[in-house]
Design an enzyme around this catalytic site. Sequence first.
Site, PDB file in Angstrom:
ATOM      1  N   HIS A  54       6.308  -3.407   4.485  1.00 48.79           N
ATOM      2  CA  HIS A  54       6.516  -2.000   4.134  1.00 48.79           C
ATOM      3  C   HIS A  54       6.000  -1.137   5.281  1.00 48.79           C
ATOM      4  CE1 HIS A  54       6.722  -2.449  -0.528  1.00 48.79           C
ATOM      5  NE2 HIS A  54       7.251  -3.502   0.082  1.00 48.79           N
ATOM      6  N   GLU A  56       4.155   1.489   5.386  1.00 50.06           N
ATOM      7  CA  GLU A  56       2.748   1.853   5.307  1.00 50.06           C
ATOM      8  C   GLU A  56       1.836   0.715   5.754  1.00 50.06           C
ATOM      9  OE1 GLU A  56       5.149   2.033   2.950  1.00 50.06           O
ATOM     10  OE2 GLU A  56       4.541   3.410   1.355  1.00 50.06           O
ATOM     11  N   CYS A  84       4.121   2.247  -3.064  1.00 49.00           N
ATOM     12  CA  CYS A  84       4.147   1.312  -4.189  1.00 49.00           C
ATOM     13  C   CYS A  84       2.720   0.846  -4.479  1.00 49.00           C
ATOM     14  CB  CYS A  84       5.043   0.120  -3.842  1.00 49.00           C
ATOM     15  SG  CYS A  84       4.336  -0.962  -2.577  1.00 49.00           S
ATOM     16  N   CYS A  87       1.059  -1.047  -1.439  1.00 47.78           N
ATOM     17  CA  CYS A  87       0.646  -0.153  -0.351  1.00 47.78           C
ATOM     18  C   CYS A  87      -0.522   0.739  -0.777  1.00 47.78           C
ATOM     19  CB  CYS A  87       1.826   0.680   0.123  1.00 47.78           C
ATOM     20  SG  CYS A  87       3.099  -0.326   0.931  1.00 47.78           S
TER      21      CYS A  87
END
Length: 155
Positions: A54, A56, A84, A87
């Site tokens: 992801h 992040e 999410c 993260c």
Amino acid sequence: MMDEHIDWMRCALAEAEKASAVGDVPIGAVAVWDGEIVGRGYNCKEYAHDPTAHAEIIAMREAARTLGGWRLVGVTLYCTLEPCAMCAGAMIQARLPRLVWAADDPKAGAGGSVLDLLDHDQLNHRVEVVKGVLADEAQEQIRAFFEGLRAQVKK
């Protein structure tokens, strides 16, 4: 301060374009410390075949390497979509002081849309949140990406 948030969010939106270019949902992030970008990331789950890839996570990993430690004290993370649960958990573990995001994620957001890990009173750290910075632009990137996918399927 809002102008500064807008400038850094534009950098995150540029990272999101990189995700789209490799066939991933356009989500981007930049980690900023002392007025400089110390970490960049874009979503590359499909491209890297990695469920943890992801934007992040990638930006925080790079920031930790750049700063020489896992505690991201003094770092502000800018991302184009509400994080999410994975993260958000990583942000808590990194002791991230501030997160700025563009668009809310009503299906998987862990910053208040579905659940709120970032301000949970039983966790050992809370993350200050600023949301909605350039939300329309981020939502448009995502909308255009999925519209493009639907068009390809129709061919």
